[in-house]
Design an enzyme around this catalytic site. Structure first.
Site, PDB file in Angstrom:
ATOM      1  N   ARG A 177       0.817  -1.213   0.000  1.00  0.00           N
ATOM      2  CA  ARG A 177       0.000   0.000   0.000  1.00  0.00           C
ATOM      3  C   ARG A 177       0.854   1.268   0.000  1.00  0.00           C
ATOM      4  O   ARG A 177       0.651   2.160  -0.826  1.00  0.00           O
ATOM      5  CB  ARG A 177      -0.946   0.003   1.208  1.00  0.00           C
ATOM      6  CG  ARG A 177      -1.875  -1.186   1.246  1.00  0.00           C
ATOM      7  CD  ARG A 177      -3.043  -0.954   2.184  1.00  0.00           C
ATOM      8  NE  ARG A 177      -3.629  -2.214   2.637  1.00  0.00           N
ATOM      9  CZ  ARG A 177      -4.843  -2.320   3.157  1.00  0.00           C
ATOM     10  NH1 ARG A 177      -5.599  -1.255   3.306  1.00  0.00           N
ATOM     11  NH2 ARG A 177      -5.309  -3.499   3.562  1.00  0.00           N
ATOM     12  N   ASP A 200      -2.007 -16.334  -2.485  1.00  0.00           N
ATOM     13  CA  ASP A 200      -2.382 -15.695  -3.748  1.00  0.00           C
ATOM     14  C   ASP A 200      -1.306 -14.885  -4.468  1.00  0.00           C
ATOM     15  O   ASP A 200      -0.857 -15.241  -5.560  1.00  0.00           O
ATOM     16  CB  ASP A 200      -3.635 -14.842  -3.536  1.00  0.00           C
ATOM     17  CG  ASP A 200      -3.550 -13.907  -2.322  1.00  0.00           C
ATOM     18  OD1 ASP A 200      -2.472 -13.810  -1.714  1.00  0.00           O
ATOM     19  OD2 ASP A 200      -4.567 -13.262  -1.997  1.00  0.00           O
TER      20      ASP A 200
END
Length: 622
Positions: free
Chosen positions: A253, A382
């Protein structure tokens, strides 16, 4: 003071005699003073005035060095002066015509191209001002900034897509304005209670939504909002905190967001902040194997792992999702340590045996051995697979190791995890010690886009098959949305007990504004131009507007199967960074952030492909 007041005697016409011998003593004294002052002034001009030799030459001899050099004749006649004047006039005309042509070229450029030219000139000035070694005040090397193509896009020609894209921008404005009004400087917004919200993932670092949204604001050409966010970053973003943060979340982020903002805008503050934060993350790698800790105190540099993670293991999706950002940190800082750290992770993994060719989610950073044999393409696993593929693409397809690791792991996933339901829905199950759990998470839905993105790099006889597989996964994830009351997907859905693509457990029925399904729609649209993907994306827009929008922003929902939604009162920063960005790009032309120039990190922050074959300049960014 006028000269006449200094020389009253020489200026008086009624004086009978002009002979010096007839002057009185006081007159002689004054004349001597004036003459001395004049001599002093002349000598002062010779030694102290700029170009004084030329000045005196022009004053006393009516010529100059320039005139002398341009004369063609042996003498200094009037005809020579006239020729020199003609040449000077010709040069003036030529310079004037050149200036007019440059002005015409500039007027024909788009505003963003003019802005880029200005930034390039400013960068060159900054480079000229650098000290020894090409370092700036922050000890960063000079980088010649070149913005890759497609940072901003054109209006879609199709009226329907133009209107839909405008609607998504309107959603972004509502989300941003609400955050700015009720939670400015906080990490996230509580849109129902209209106040700030902070997660312990970021310790006491502030402004997650600001940094996460920077590139979305720029891409949507919300430049006033972008400038306000930039100003906050410059004045308020502080990493000197005595707090424990998630290395993974702060990297994707904050580091990712700052890097992307730099590459889109060229503003140096973003590069400086990204490198500063990257350096503070390096102590996380101080383990016996070099596999980083999950949690790190930014002040002390002490790290540890999540206590619930298989005997103190590091998590595959966390230590495997640093590669893209750290490669760019090395490029922008001139420090190879960032790249060395993430390349070492691969060395550790390549030494290990993989059960059935699969990568377990847990790895002990002390022993270098796998923890529990739990494998998932959703949570905990993932983005590791995503970054293998994207590392290869970001290297301009030169990272052969990353490419091999990706395609080998995809083959193992297809063999061991991918299954088809009785009604024909393809899904990716989870693997626990050899046993399958027939559950697919919302996070796993990114895989459709990933497989489509990598299909053209597969062996020629596998490309078509992988595109079909990507389309099947996209369809399954769309079904998980369409089978709920609110037409928004649950956190996880199952394929057992006669149930297909439906959440059966209460703690799996929530929706927190996640982007993965829309992400896959965007990739599938880019590669197939099948209009159904835009239609599916528009369905999601309508559901978000109807059920998630509140007066103070957008909120997640606790149960998507309930016809009366109960809001969770959190506007996640990734809603602005990912969900709205992917929707905007879904309704944009393909040359807006084109895939041959940009690669998205797992938080949807676009990073440029590193075109190593285009330049020999080590610090030039394409």
């Amino acid at each position: 003071m006028p000269v006449a007041t200094l020389l009253p005697f020489t200026a008086t016409p009624s004086r009978k005699s002009a002979s010096p011998t007839s002057f009185r003593l006081t007159e002689k004294f004054i004349l001597l003073l004036v003459f001395s002052a004049f001599i002093t002034l002349c000598f002062g001009a010779i030694f102290f005035l700029p170009d004084s030799s030329k000045l005196l030459s022009g004053v006393f001899f009516h010529s100059s060095a320039v005139e002398t050099n341009t004369r063609t004749g042996p003498d200094s006649s009037d005809s020579g002066s006239a020729g020199s004047d003609d040449k000077a006039l010709a040069k003036i005309r030529k310079d004037h015509e050149k200036a007019l042509l440059e002005a015409k070229d500039t007027l024909q450029k788009r505003p963003d191209e003019i802005k880029q030219d200005i930034l390039d000139e400013k960068a060159q000035v900054a480079n000229d001002a650098l000290g020894p070694g090409g370092k700036d005040v922050n000890n960063l090397p000079f980088v010649q900034y070149h913005r890759p193509p497609g940072a901003t896009g054109r209006e879609p020609l199709d009226p329907e897509n133009r209107d839909r894209r405008a609607k998504v921008k309107e959603m972004m404005k509502h989300a941003w304005d609400s955050y700015r009004r009720y939670a400015w400087g906080s990490n996230e917004l509580r849109p129902v209670s209209k106040q700030g919200h902070s997660s312990n993932l970021f310790g006491s670092i502030k402004g997650a939504t600001i940094v996460d949204a920077l590139d979305t604001l720029y891409i949507m050409e919300m430049f006033e909002e972008f400038d306000a966010a930039t100003d906050w970053v410059e004045k308020n973003l502080d990493f000197n905190v005595n707090a424990e943060i998630s290395v993974f979340e702060v990297n994707i982020r904050f580091v990712g967001g700052l890097l992307s903002a730099y590459y889109l805008s060229g503003k140096e503050v973003f590069r400086q902040k990204a490198v500063e934060l990257g350096e503070k993350l390096l102590p996380a790698f101080k383990t016996p194997t070099g596999i980083p800790w999950a949690l790190l105190n930014l002040k002390s540099g002490v790290g540890r792992n999540w206590p619930w993670a298989s005997g103190g293991s590091s998590i595959l999706a966390e230590y495997g999702t640093l590669h893209l950002e750290f490669m760019h940190l090395s490029k922008l800082s001139g420090n190879p340590e960032f790249a060395q750290k993430v390349m070492n992770i691969r060395k550790v993994l390549n030494r290990l045996d993989k059960p059935q060719g699969l990568y377990p989610n847990y790895l002990n950073p002390n022993s270098g051995q796998w923890g529990q044999h739990h494998v998932s393409v959703g949570g905990l696993g993932d983005s590791f697979y995503e970054y293998l593929l994207k590392a290869w693409l970001m290297s301009d397809r030169n990272d052969e190791e990353g490419k091999k690791m990706y395609y080998d792991s995809l083959q193992a996933i297809e063999t061991n995890l991918i299954r088809k339901s009785s009604s024909g829905l393809t899904y990716i199950a989870e693997w626990k010690g050899g046993l399958l759990e027939h559950k697919m998470g919302h996070l796993t839905c990114f895989a459709g886009g990933m497989i489509a993105l990598g299909a053209d790099g597969a062996a020629s006889d596998r490309t078509g098959h992988q595109m079909e597989l990507a389309a099947e996964i996209a369809r399954t994830c769309h079904e998980s949305y369409s089978r709920t009351a609110l037409k928004l997907g649950p956190e996880a859905f199952r394929f057992d007990g006669g149930v297909e693509a439906i959440a059966t457990r209460q703690n799996e029925k929530y929706f927190i504004l996640r982007p993965e399904v829309i992400e896959t729609y965007m990739y599938m649209w880019r590669f197939t131009h099948d209009p159904k993907y835009r239609e599916w994306g528009w369905e999601a827009v309508q559901a978000l507007e109807q059920h998630c929008k509140v007066e103070g922003g957008y909120s997640g929902i606790r149960d998507v199967y309930s016809s009366s939604p109960n809001h969770d009162d959190v506007q996640q920063s990734f809603y602005l960074a990912e969900t709205l960005k992917y929707l905007y790009l879904l309704f944009s032309d393909d040359d807006h952030l084109p895939f041959d120039h940009w690669v998205f990190n797992t938080e949807a922050h676009p990073l440029p492909v590193i075109k190593k074959d285009r330049t020999e300049t080590p610090n030039e960014v394409e």
